[in-house]
Design an enzyme around this catalytic site. Structure first.
Site, PDB file in Angstrom:
ATOM      1  CB  CYS A  34      16.971  -3.153   4.441  1.00  0.00           C
ATOM      2  SG  CYS A  34      17.182  -3.087   2.677  1.00  0.00           S
ATOM      3  NE  ARG A  65      12.601  -4.225   8.671  1.00  0.00           N
ATOM      4  CZ  ARG A  65      12.178  -3.046   9.116  1.00  0.00           C
ATOM      5  NH1 ARG A  65      11.460  -2.993  10.210  1.00  0.00           N
ATOM      6  NH2 ARG A  65      12.477  -1.945   8.484  1.00  0.00           N
ATOM      7  CD1 TRP A  73      13.150  -4.671  -0.928  1.00  0.00           C
ATOM      8  CD2 TRP A  73      12.320  -6.529  -0.013  1.00  0.00           C
ATOM      9  NE1 TRP A  73      11.958  -4.934  -1.526  1.00  0.00           N
ATOM     10  CE2 TRP A  73      11.431  -6.052  -1.008  1.00  0.00           C
ATOM     11  CE3 TRP A  73      12.002  -7.690   0.688  1.00  0.00           C
ATOM     12  CZ2 TRP A  73      10.229  -6.705  -1.286  1.00  0.00           C
ATOM     13  CZ3 TRP A  73      10.809  -8.313   0.407  1.00  0.00           C
ATOM     14  CH2 TRP A  73       9.938  -7.839  -0.567  1.00  0.00           C
ATOM     15  CG  ASN A  85      17.513  -0.610   6.856  1.00  0.00           C
ATOM     16  OD1 ASN A  85      18.313  -1.395   6.365  1.00  0.00           O
ATOM     17  ND2 ASN A  85      16.749  -0.908   7.889  1.00  0.00           N
ATOM     18  N   GLY A  86      17.258   2.362   3.491  1.00  0.00           N
ATOM     19  CA  GLY A  86      16.820   3.600   2.842  1.00  0.00           C
ATOM     20  C   GLY A  86      17.517   3.751   1.507  1.00  0.00           C
ATOM     21  CD  GLU A 140      -7.568  -3.326  -3.955  1.00  0.00           C
ATOM     22  OE1 GLU A 140      -7.846  -4.152  -4.824  1.00  0.00           O
ATOM     23  OE2 GLU A 140      -6.856  -3.607  -2.964  1.00  0.00           O
ATOM     24  CE  LYS A 166      -7.635  -5.691  -0.095  1.00  0.00           C
ATOM     25  NZ  LYS A 166      -7.033  -5.667  -1.368  1.00  0.00           N
ATOM     26  CD  GLU A 197      -8.652  -9.986  -0.705  1.00  0.00           C
ATOM     27  OE1 GLU A 197      -8.351  -8.791  -0.561  1.00  0.00           O
ATOM     28  OE2 GLU A 197      -7.845 -10.851  -1.070  1.00  0.00           O
ATOM     29  CG  HIS A 218     -27.097   1.009 -17.986  1.00  0.00           C
ATOM     30  ND1 HIS A 218     -27.965   1.441 -18.966  1.00  0.00           N
ATOM     31  CD2 HIS A 218     -26.184   1.995 -17.829  1.00  0.00           C
ATOM     32  CE1 HIS A 218     -27.575   2.619 -19.402  1.00  0.00           C
ATOM     33  NE2 HIS A 218     -26.495   2.987 -18.724  1.00  0.00           N
ATOM     34  CE  LYS A 251       0.577 -10.647   0.765  1.00  0.00           C
ATOM     35  NZ  LYS A 251      -0.428  -9.590   0.636  1.00  0.00           N
TER      36      LYS A 251
END
Ligand code: M6R
Length: 604
Positions: free
Chosen positions: A2, A27, A75, A99-100, A480, A484, A487, A503, A599
């Protein structure tokens, strides 16, 4: 997430609010609204979807002369993205933007309803304005009523209130969600949740600290700290570059998003941690009835968080769990049985392969759940149930904070199911919940750590490849880490289970093979260490990440000593993200928009 704007002054209030909201679009939001108080009359407009819809609705609305106004991009967290749920929210004669998350909203709402207050929205925010007006009935001084209201709220907030009780004033409060105020020589006052709406309007700004609250008028800016003591504003000159303002001074969105992880994880757990239970208001308690297996399906980083989840569902919840790469699952004619809960995970909620598997599961009559960062996305609309991660919009193509919040949600969900299945004692649940509360602190990036990684990164710009290795839950983290690096650095990297290197891949070991070894103290430390020693003995260059010193490593990145491997997981997550970032920076790559990647992958 938000966004908030506020304005007090004699210029075109409507335009200032709308263009401020435009600056906050990055945002992410799904509805927007403004409220303007002029000559003791309120005008309020709200619209679902993009700001053009709000602009269209306000095209005949004109502001002229002194006014106070507040605006918001929402949001959705509590309640769907509808006009009724959009901010500003109205009491009888006051509006609020927020917000929050107000953690004790349910209790306050119940009490207000018992007093006869009618609620129009499903949001937590609406309680703020009604609580304020309830206090106004007993306290004639509007600021004192506002002070009392804040003392009654638990949770995170940045909020603005405008009220007919003091029509030339804006009340503000900040706790856990960002907000700043700007001033200029024309006695105008501007509020926003980040710098960019204020650029070109305010010369100097004051960033509020947690616990700050107060009010502005044309002549005054009064700030009080959490102890109720009046404090001076600390003005700083505002930068003038809008893009860098959106990046809040960080070099890249990815960097900003890594630094934001503490806040967004705090948002993700907010209101969901009870004393000895996990609270998912959004889940129907019957969702797990008749379920004997959980199947998780996703792509890329979301697939890695699903792999993490599989360890937690089996270990904590004692439920059989399997994980599938969505593009594989689609065509392999999988057997699906109705005692399986089908869970898709997606930051965007639009990934074509994942969406298709959700449709397959629905067609086969399975119960479905989506873990997603974007409300109202295709997957959210299609699945039977949804848990939103609260990462806010993620701009860097390389996902960071979305992953962090996905793993956090899965940890909570595995405990939710553990309680349901009586797989944990009350004490065990309480211990886990205490650990969850420590995650936001464990992902804070310190200058010392970032500097160390920046320095080390120069040694990892060549070589014939990287192996990120780990065991158990640290294997998906290794995957991951490797993703990263691939990419954004375009260097070859693989994630591998530490115990599996012998192995085959160990044949590659030489000084030009870089091994990034994840060595948590609290999960299979000795076993993982032996696996790394085998590589070290064959002269692979080792960079160890661990709380414990490791003398067989060429480089060592220490993490804080933690009391549980889950906290070690989050600490190491930040390290591998920063390492990729700094290698990419040194190679001169486009960190936020790496070549060949998009994205949101809405094609097969
Ligand atoms: O939006 P989704 O989570 O469904 O996206 C899945 C992948 O495309 C995504 O995670 C991709 O791997 C990222 N670029 C990872 O950084």
């Amino acid at each position: 997430m938000c966004g908030i704007v506020g304005y007090l002054g004699k210029n075109n209030t409507k335009e200032i609010l709308l263009s401020g909201l435009k600056e906050l679009e990055y945002r992410g939001y799904d509805s927007a609204g403004i409220a303007v108080l002029q000559d003791n009359n309120f005008a309020n407009y709200k619209a679902v979807g993009k700001l053009v819809n709000l602009e269209e609705k306000t095209k005949d609305f004109i502001t002229d002369g002194f006014a106070v106004g507040i605006g918001h991009t929402r949001w959705a967290t509590h309640g769907k993205p509808t006009e009724l749920n959009a901010h500003p929210h109205l009491g009888e004669s006051s509006y609020v933007v927020h917000n929050g998350i107000i953690e004790n909203y349910a209790q306050l709402k119940k009490e207000l309803q018992e007093d006869g207050v009618t609620f129009l929205s499903q949001t937590d925010t609406e309680v703020i304005v009604h609580q304020f007006e309830k206090n106004l009935k007993n306290i004639s001084n509007a600021f004192e009523a506002f002070e009392k209201t804040i003392s009654e709220l638990q949770g995170a907030y940045a909020m603005l209130i405008v009220t007919k009780s003091l029509p030339d004033t804006i009340f503000f409060a900040k706790n856990g969600s960002p907000m700043l105020v700007g001033v200029n020589e024309n006695d105008e006052k501007f509020f926003a949740s980040s710098d960019s709406p204020l650029i070109g309007l305010a010369k100097e700004v004051n960033y509020f600290d947690d616990g700050d609250y107060g009010y502005v008028t044309q002549d005054a800016l009064e700030i009080f700290n959490k102890a109720g003591k009046k404090v001076e504003a600390h003005f700083v000159t505002l930068a003038t570059d809008k893009l860098s303002a959106q990046k809040d001074g960080y070099r890249f969105f990815m960097e900003k998003e890594i630094y934001e992880q503490s806040d967004v994880i705090a948002d993700t757990i907010l209101g969901r941690l009870g004393e000895d239970e996990i609270i998912f208001d959004e889940l129907d308690s019957s969702l797990f009835d008749g379920i004997h297996e959980i199947k998780l399906c996703a792509c890329g980083t979301s697939y890695h968080s699903a792999l993490c989840a599989s360890y937690m569902f089996e270990r904590y919840s004692k439920v059989r769990c399997s994980v599938e790469v969505a593009s594989e699952f689609r065509y392999r004619e999988p057997l699906m049985s109705k005692d399986t809960l089908f869970v898709v995970i997606s930051q965007s909620g639009e990934t074509a392969d994942t969406l298709e598997t959700l449709k397959m599961a629905k067609n086969a009559g399975l119960k479905t759940l989506v873990i997603c960062n974007v409300d109202n996305s295709s997957m959210v609309r299609l699945a039977d149930a949804c848990i939103l991660t609260r990462a806010g919009i993620e701009k860097g193509v390389a996902s960071t904070k979305a992953f962090a919040t996905q793993v956090t949600v899965f940890w909570m969900l595995s405990l939710y199911v553990a309680k349901r299945n009586k797989a944990f004692t009350t004490k065990e649940l309480q211990d886990q919940i205490h650990l969850l509360r420590e995650v936001p602190a464990s992902v804070i990036v310190t200058d010392a750590m970032h500097e160390r990684i920046k320095r080390l990164s120069k040694r990892y710009l060549h070589g014939h490849g990287f192996f990120f290795i780990g065991r158990d839950l640290f294997f998906p983290l290794a995957l991951e880490g490797a993703l990263k690096l691939k990419e954004i650095s375009y260097l070859h990297a693989e994630g591998y289970p530490s115990g599996e290197m012998k192995h085959g891949p160990i044949a590659l070991a030489d000084p030009e093979l870089f091994t990034i070894a994840l060595l948590p103290q609290h999960l299979l430390y000795e076993k993982s260490k032996s696996n790394v020693e085998e590589l070290s003995a064959r002269d692979s260059t080792i960079c160890a990440i661990s709380p414990l010193p490791f003398d067989k490593a060429d480089d060592f990145i220490p993490i804080n000593s933690c009391k549980d491997y889950m906290l070690e997981f989050f600490e190491m997550m930040v390290v591998v993200q920063l390492l990729s970032l700094e290698i990419s920076v040194r190679l001169g790559n486009d960190v936020d928009m790496p070549r060949n990647l998009a994205k949101s992958v809405t094609v097969e």
